[in-house]
Motif scaffolding. Structure first.
Motif, PDB file in Angstrom:
ATOM      1  N   ASP A 185      38.824  43.101  41.889  1.00  0.00           N
ATOM      2  CA  ASP A 185      38.837  41.732  41.055  1.00  0.00           C
ATOM      3  C   ASP A 185      37.415  41.387  40.944  1.00  0.00           C
ATOM      4  O   ASP A 185      36.822  41.219  41.814  1.00  0.00           O
ATOM      5  CB  ASP A 185      39.865  40.659  41.656  1.00  0.00           C
ATOM      6  CG  ASP A 185      41.211  40.809  41.343  1.00  0.00           C
ATOM      7  OD1 ASP A 185      41.330  41.857  40.703  1.00  0.00           O
ATOM      8  OD2 ASP A 185      42.082  39.974  41.888  1.00  0.00           O
TER       9      ASP A 185
ATOM     10  N   SER B 295      35.631  37.728  39.601  1.00  0.00           N
ATOM     11  CA  SER B 295      35.971  36.514  39.299  1.00  0.00           C
ATOM     12  C   SER B 295      34.977  35.719  39.188  1.00  0.00           C
ATOM     13  O   SER B 295      33.882  35.697  39.726  1.00  0.00           O
ATOM     14  CB  SER B 295      37.062  36.012  40.398  1.00  0.00           C
ATOM     15  OG  SER B 295      36.547  35.844  41.615  1.00  0.00           O
TER      16      SER B 295
ATOM     17  N   SER C 180      34.297  30.862  39.011  1.00  0.00           N
ATOM     18  CA  SER C 180      35.113  29.821  39.475  1.00  0.00           C
ATOM     19  C   SER C 180      35.172  28.636  38.437  1.00  0.00           C
ATOM     20  O   SER C 180      36.089  27.697  38.237  1.00  0.00           O
ATOM     21  CB  SER C 180      34.443  29.012  40.572  1.00  0.00           C
ATOM     22  OG  SER C 180      32.997  28.811  40.520  1.00  0.00           O
TER      23      SER C 180
ATOM     24  N   VAL D 128      37.882  29.056  35.765  1.00  0.00           N
ATOM     25  CA  VAL D 128      38.663  29.831  36.534  1.00  0.00           C
ATOM     26  C   VAL D 128      38.951  30.983  35.762  1.00  0.00           C
ATOM     27  O   VAL D 128      39.979  30.937  34.903  1.00  0.00           O
ATOM     28  CB  VAL D 128      39.677  29.267  37.223  1.00  0.00           C
ATOM     29  CG1 VAL D 128      40.599  30.396  38.163  1.00  0.00           C
ATOM     30  CG2 VAL D 128      39.377  28.063  38.271  1.00  0.00           C
TER      31      VAL D 128
ATOM     32  N   THR E 146      39.501  35.793  36.086  1.00  0.00           N
ATOM     33  CA  THR E 146      39.646  37.072  36.771  1.00  0.00           C
ATOM     34  C   THR E 146      40.003  38.084  36.142  1.00  0.00           C
ATOM     35  O   THR E 146      40.862  37.971  35.164  1.00  0.00           O
ATOM     36  CB  THR E 146      40.656  36.722  37.853  1.00  0.00           C
ATOM     37  OG1 THR E 146      40.221  35.740  38.882  1.00  0.00           O
ATOM     38  CG2 THR E 146      40.722  38.019  39.280  1.00  0.00           C
ATOM     39  N   ASP E 147      39.246  39.144  36.337  1.00  0.00           N
ATOM     40  CA  ASP E 147      39.706  40.521  35.699  1.00  0.00           C
ATOM     41  C   ASP E 147      39.792  41.738  36.767  1.00  0.00           C
ATOM     42  O   ASP E 147      39.081  41.494  37.685  1.00  0.00           O
ATOM     43  CB  ASP E 147      38.630  41.128  34.568  1.00  0.00           C
ATOM     44  CG  ASP E 147      39.270  42.043  33.702  1.00  0.00           C
ATOM     45  OD1 ASP E 147      40.376  42.145  33.683  1.00  0.00           O
ATOM     46  OD2 ASP E 147      38.352  42.884  32.994  1.00  0.00           O
ATOM     47  N   THR E 148      40.744  42.360  36.498  1.00  0.00           N
ATOM     48  CA  THR E 148      41.021  43.584  37.323  1.00  0.00           C
ATOM     49  C   THR E 148      40.659  44.840  36.864  1.00  0.00           C
ATOM     50  O   THR E 148      40.847  45.207  35.873  1.00  0.00           O
ATOM     51  CB  THR E 148      42.460  43.585  37.805  1.00  0.00           C
ATOM     52  OG1 THR E 148      42.865  41.998  38.356  1.00  0.00           O
ATOM     53  CG2 THR E 148      43.112  44.697  38.785  1.00  0.00           C
TER      54      THR E 148
END
Length: 108
Positions: free
Chosen positions: A49, A51, A53, A56, A58-60
């Motif tokens: 992941d 990410s 903050s 907020v 996130t990418d996988t």
């Protein structure tokens, strides 16, 4: 300045080593080989992941596999016990890489 953090999100329970956070420059954080981002545990279906903050997000990553490194050692992984004179000795020797993973390919 945004900081991008990389974490293991899938695959075997293993420690992600190396530089796992970098400041983005012009909106991009590149994790090159010099950052030594690596796993030492063989396994399948790892994902990472990335990410930030604020906001907020996130990418996988796509899934990927970790295979063993080059053979560097041998270990007796099943020790002989209670051997009687004149009987067969049973033991198992395992070829391993520097991280203790069994080397399953290469010259036999």
């Amino acid at each position: 300045i945004q900081t991008v953090t990389i974490t293991r999100s899938g695959g075997p329970v293993a420690t992600l080593n190396g530089t796992t956070s970098k400041a983005a420059v012009a909106g991009v954080a590149s994790f090159a080989a010099a950052e030594s981002l690596d796993f030492t545990l063989v396994g399948s279906n790892y994902t990472l992941d990335a990410s930030i903050s604020s906001p907020v997000a996130t990418d996988t990553s796509n899934t990927f596999d970790i295979t063993h490194a080059a053979a560097t050692q041998i270990a007796i992984t099943t020790q002989p016990t209670g051997v009687i004179a004149g009987t067969d000795i049973s033991l198992v020797a395992t070829i391993q890489d520097a991280f203790g993973n069994t080397v399953t390919t290469g010259a036999d």
